[in-house]
Each structure stands twice: as structure tokens, then as C-alpha cells.
Design an enzyme around this catalytic site. Structure first.
Site, PDB file in Angstrom:
ATOM      1  N   ARG A 195      19.237  -2.782   5.118  1.00 35.41           N
ATOM      2  CA  ARG A 195      19.438  -1.729   3.949  1.00 35.41           C
ATOM      3  C   ARG A 195      20.933  -1.182   4.136  1.00 35.41           C
ATOM      4  NH1 ARG A 195      13.906  -2.021   1.064  1.00 35.41           N
ATOM      5  NH2 ARG A 195      12.391  -1.821   2.559  1.00 35.41           N
ATOM      6  N   CYS A 196      21.620  -0.573   2.591  1.00 32.52           N
ATOM      7  CA  CYS A 196      22.464  -0.401   2.826  1.00 32.52           C
ATOM      8  C   CYS A 196      22.859   0.654   2.305  1.00 32.52           C
ATOM      9  CB  CYS A 196      23.928  -1.606   3.001  1.00 32.52           C
ATOM     10  SG  CYS A 196      25.310  -1.159   3.446  1.00 32.52           S
TER      11      CYS A 196
ATOM     12  N   ARG B  56      22.005 -25.438  -4.087  1.00 27.49           N
ATOM     13  CA  ARG B  56      21.936 -26.487  -4.161  1.00 27.49           C
ATOM     14  C   ARG B  56      22.336 -26.922  -6.177  1.00 27.49           C
ATOM     15  NH1 ARG B  56      18.516 -29.675  -0.375  1.00 27.49           N
ATOM     16  NH2 ARG B  56      19.676 -29.639   1.791  1.00 27.49           N
TER      17      ARG B  56
ATOM     18  N   ILE C 208       3.239  -7.309   9.050  1.00 30.84           N
ATOM     19  CA  ILE C 208       3.041  -8.857   9.146  1.00 30.84           C
ATOM     20  C   ILE C 208       2.823  -8.360   7.651  1.00 30.84           C
ATOM     21  CG2 ILE C 208       0.417  -8.054   9.118  1.00 30.84           C
ATOM     22  CD1 ILE C 208      -0.053 -10.650  10.895  1.00 30.84           C
TER      23      ILE C 208
ATOM     24  N   ASP D 200      14.893  -3.254  -6.937  1.00 30.26           N
ATOM     25  CA  ASP D 200      16.082  -2.853  -7.822  1.00 30.26           C
ATOM     26  C   ASP D 200      17.092  -2.130  -7.103  1.00 30.26           C
ATOM     27  OD1 ASP D 200      14.125  -0.508  -6.958  1.00 30.26           O
ATOM     28  OD2 ASP D 200      13.776  -0.416  -9.476  1.00 30.26           O
TER      29      ASP D 200
ATOM     30  N   ARG E 285       5.186   1.418  -1.558  1.00 25.79           N
ATOM     31  CA  ARG E 285       5.259   2.785  -1.143  1.00 25.79           C
ATOM     32  C   ARG E 285       4.900   3.428  -2.319  1.00 25.79           C
ATOM     33  NH1 ARG E 285      10.095   3.035   2.359  1.00 25.79           N
ATOM     34  NH2 ARG E 285      11.246   1.673   1.305  1.00 25.79           N
TER      35      ARG E 285
ATOM     36  N   ASP F 221       7.040  -5.092  -7.743  1.00 23.96           N
ATOM     37  CA  ASP F 221       7.488  -3.549  -8.944  1.00 23.96           C
ATOM     38  C   ASP F 221       9.068  -3.766  -9.382  1.00 23.96           C
ATOM     39  OD1 ASP F 221       9.556  -3.872  -6.259  1.00 23.96           O
ATOM     40  OD2 ASP F 221       9.250  -1.527  -6.006  1.00 23.96           O
TER      41      ASP F 221
ATOM     42  N   GLY G  22      13.962  -5.008   1.877  1.00 20.56           N
ATOM     43  CA  GLY G  22      13.253  -5.049   2.514  1.00 20.56           C
ATOM     44  C   GLY G  22      13.351  -7.119   2.141  1.00 20.56           C
TER      45      GLY G  22
ATOM     46  N   ASP H 187       6.557  -6.276  -2.771  1.00 18.01           N
ATOM     47  CA  ASP H 187       5.835  -5.226  -3.857  1.00 18.01           C
ATOM     48  C   ASP H 187       5.449  -5.124  -5.176  1.00 18.01           C
ATOM     49  OD1 ASP H 187       6.117  -3.923  -1.511  1.00 18.01           O
ATOM     50  OD2 ASP H 187       7.592  -2.555  -2.028  1.00 18.01           O
TER      51      ASP H 187
ATOM     52  N   THR I 170      10.907  -9.806  -3.700  1.00 18.77           N
ATOM     53  CA  THR I 170      10.181  -8.370  -2.617  1.00 18.77           C
ATOM     54  C   THR I 170       8.885  -8.466  -2.793  1.00 18.77           C
ATOM     55  OG1 THR I 170       9.562  -5.944  -2.828  1.00 18.77           O
ATOM     56  CG2 THR I 170      10.649  -6.896  -4.706  1.00 18.77           C
TER      57      THR I 170
ATOM     58  N   HIS J 269     -22.012  -2.427   4.771  1.00 17.47           N
ATOM     59  CA  HIS J 269     -20.399  -2.385   4.976  1.00 17.47           C
ATOM     60  C   HIS J 269     -19.541  -1.741   3.809  1.00 17.47           C
ATOM     61  CE1 HIS J 269     -20.709  -6.535   4.646  1.00 17.47           C
ATOM     62  NE2 HIS J 269     -19.033  -5.912   3.898  1.00 17.47           N
TER      63      HIS J 269
HETATM   64  O1  F6P Z   1       9.990  -2.594   0.072  1.00 17.61           O
HETATM   65  C1  F6P Z   1       9.209  -3.816   0.307  1.00 17.61           C
HETATM   66  C2  F6P Z   1       8.771  -2.793   1.596  1.00 17.61           C
HETATM   67  O2  F6P Z   1       8.023  -4.072   2.436  1.00 17.61           O
HETATM   68  C3  F6P Z   1       7.748  -2.132   1.067  1.00 17.61           C
HETATM   69  O3  F6P Z   1       6.102  -2.012   0.857  1.00 17.61           O
HETATM   70  C4  F6P Z   1       7.702  -0.731   2.037  1.00 17.61           C
HETATM   71  O4  F6P Z   1       7.311   0.155   2.417  1.00 17.61           O
HETATM   72  C5  F6P Z   1       8.932  -0.867   2.932  1.00 17.61           C
HETATM   73  O5  F6P Z   1       9.704  -2.333   2.486  1.00 17.61           O
HETATM   74  C6  F6P Z   1       9.405  -1.179   4.802  1.00 17.61           C
HETATM   75  O6  F6P Z   1      10.492  -0.992   4.539  1.00 17.61           O
HETATM   76  P1  F6P Z   1      11.307  -1.131   5.856  1.00 17.61           P
HETATM   77  O7  F6P Z   1      10.596  -2.624   6.314  1.00 17.61           O
HETATM   78  O8  F6P Z   1      13.042  -0.837   5.954  1.00 17.61           O
HETATM   79  O9  F6P Z   1      10.494  -0.450   6.367  1.00 17.61           O
END
Ligand code: F6P
Length: 321
Positions: A72-73, A25, A252, A103, A173, A131, A11, A129, A127, A217
């Protein structure tokens, strides 16, 4: 080391371009040729590799996404597929590879460093995330965090006008960092993250208690790894009669111009990755820990579990009573 390559994988995240720029650079500064691999590991297999110059990364530091493209591969898990990638690197005399990604991307880099005769690999954490073990922050996290905060602030205006409970679904996720940090920063009443088991009945009671005290709210931030925002709304309705609305922020969160923090982080980590390759390091990832640049073996990164900051989680809970 005379020739290195760089790719982005998994991602995308804001700041990846700034990291590529730093790699390019820094390498050229040290008279190292740099090659860009397009479309991540897919480009490595398909030989989509081109030489990058100083100008290739001009006007890039402020751009979101990755100009090298990302993919993604899953086929890269196959040894024969990786052999093709190694061949494509070897025929150009490339001895070092910088992999910017999460990772999953590091695993590919680790395999390459084991299977190629003369290839060193370094990972750079990219990333939204946050994570990845071995670093306090990943490139893109700060930008995504600010995107979420901006959205929640806007949603809060309408939530307040209509006296509604809003459920905002954010990415993550397996990791709750985006939900936790944005929830704390935007003053959410409830934060749902995959690392902590959530009790919907308790959440409903909390909302009811707030309403009884005159609260008009409520904002719930729900990490996608827990459940969808809509599922969360359905679950709540089993325990409380309230008018909920759901906003799924979606991709977004992955776009936008990187914040200053992400540009600086990306520049520091990208530059450091090249330094490590020059000194002969391999199968490691760079990171930042307590504002110091660090590097950690892939093995160690994969072994450790990603944890959230429990103290921060508890504080968010205490501040949202
Ligand atoms: O790895 C980052 C991430 O944005 C996650 O938070 C999310 O679950 C996932 O990628 C979504 O991946 P894709 O764009 O391949 O659906």
C-alpha cells in the site's frame, strides 16, 4: 507498443500471479518486452523494475500471493512522487503499464496516464473483496469465497456438537460480497454486511425463535465493515442469553492456491489488458460482465457505487428461516 510494465498493488489476492503470467506471455507472444515492477507503486518510485522473460512466470499459475510483491503506497497521492515514477518508466522507454489491484490502485494508474507524456495504463481487478465496478468478479474473490466456505463448514461441525451460536468475521471493509456469498453457500442463519443496516435485536429474536423450534446451533457471518465478531457477540448478549463463540478468519482469506475460476479469470483479464494497450487504449480497466470481456473508463468506475445483489441477499434471508 514495444515495452510494457506490470505491477500488483494493494491487498494481494489469489490469482494475481496467474494474471501477471498472462500479461507477460501475451506480450512476449506479440514481441513486446515486459518489465515487472516489484512492490507495487513503491517499486515504481524506487526504480525496482526488472525485465521479465517467459521463464520468469513459469510455475506461477497455481501460486497464491504475488511474486512481484504488493504494497500500500499512500505517498503515491503526491504529484512529485508520481513524477519520479514516470521518470523511471520513461528512461526505459516503457509506454504501457498494467496495474493489477483494487480501485485505489486504479486511481494511481489514472493519474499516471494523465501526467506522463507517453504512457498508457490499464487496470486489472485483483482483490478478494469483489468491490470494483465494471466487472462482475474480481480476481481472488472465488478463492477467498471457497476458503471461507471451507472454514464455516468446519466450524459448523463443532457448533453443532456444542449447540452453540458462532459468529464468523470475514473480510470486507466496505463491501459485503464475501459475507453474502459465503453466507448463502454455507447456509448461515444470519449475514451482516455493510450495505444493509443490521438490527441486532431482530437477529437475537431470530436465534431465539430458531431455538424455540428446536434449532441447536446458529451461524452468523459478519463482514468486518459492520463490526468485529467480538462486538457482534457483545451486542447479541444484550438481547439473548446464549453461549457464543467468535472466529475471525483474517488473512487466511487472502492466501491459498487460486481456484480454477480465478486462474481462468486472471488469464483472460491479463491477456485482454495487453490487447487493449496494443490497440492504444488507456485509463481503462478490464472486467468480465455476463462472461464477456469488457473495459470501462476509470472515471466511470469511480463514479458508480458498488452495490450488492439485493435479490441474493433477500434469498439468503428467506432460505435461513
Ligand atoms: O483489500 C482487501 C482486503 O483484504 C480487505 O478485505 C481488508 O479489509 C484489507 O484488505 C486488509 O488489508 P491489510 O492486509 O493491509 O490489513
Amino acid at each position: 507498443m514495444k515495452k510494457i510494465a506490470v505491477l500488483t498493488s494493494g491487498g494481494d489476492s489469489p490469482g494475481m500471479n496467474a494474471a501477471i503470467r498472462a500479461v507477460v506471455r501475451k506480450a512476449i507472444y506479440h514481441d513486446i518486452e515486459v518489465y515487472g515492477v516489484y512492490q507495487g507503486y513503491l517499486g515504481l518510485i524506487n526504480d525496482n523494475i526488472k525485465k521479465l522473460e517467459l521463464g520468469s512466470v513459469g510455475d506461477m499459475i497455481q501460486r497464491g500471493g504475488t511474486f512481484l510483491y504488493s504494497a500500500r503506497c499512500p505517498e503515491f497521492k503526491e504529484k512529485e512522487v508520481r513524477a519520479k515514477a514516470i521518470e523511471n518508466l520513461e528512461k526505459r522507454g516503457i509506454e504501457g503499464l498494467v496495474v493489477i489491484g483494487g480501485d485505489g490502485s486504479y486511481r494511481g494508474a489514472q493519474r499516471l496516464s494523465e501526467e506522463a507524456k507517453n504512457l498508457k495504463t490499464i487496470g486489472v481487478p485483483g482483490t478478494i473483496d469483489n468491490d470494483i465496478n465494471g466487472t462482475d468478479f474480481t480476481i481472488g474473490f472465488d478463492t477467498a469465497l471457497n476458503t471461507i466456505i471451507d472454514a464455516v463448514d468446519k466450524i459448523r461441525d463443532t457448533a453443532s456438537s456444542h449447540e452453540r451460536t458462532f459468529i464468523i468475521e470475514v473480510m470486507g471493509r466496505d463491501a459485503g460480497d464475501l459475507a453474502l456469498w459465503s453466507g448463502l453457500a454455507a447456509g448461515a442463519e444470519t449475514i451482516l454486511i455493510p450495505e444493509v443496516k443490521s438490527d441486532i435485536e431482530e437477529i437475537a429474536e431470530k436465534i431465539q425463535h430458531g431455538m424455540d423450534r428446536g434449532k441447536k446451533h446458529s451461524i452468523i457471518i459478519c463482514a468486518e465493515g459492520v463490526m468485529t465478531g467480538h462486538q457482534c457477540g457483545e451486542e447479541l448478549k444484550k438481547f439473548i442469553n446464549i453461549d457464543t463463540r467468535v472466529s475471525c478468519l483474517g488473512h487466511i482469506q487472502r492466501g491459498g492456491t487460486p481456484t480454477g475460476m480465478d486462474r481462468v479469470l486472471a488469464s483472460r483479464l491479463g491477456g485482454y489488458a495487453v490487447e487493449l494497450l496494443m490497440q492504444g487504449d488507456s485509463a481503462k480497466a478490464v472486467g468480465i460482465q455476463q462472461n464477456e470481456l469488457t473495459c470501462t473508463h476509470f472515471d466511470e468506475i469511480f463514479q458508480a457505487e458498488h452495490n450488492i445483489d439485493k435479490k441474493m441477499y433477500n434469498l439468503a434471508h428467506q432460505l435461513s428461516i
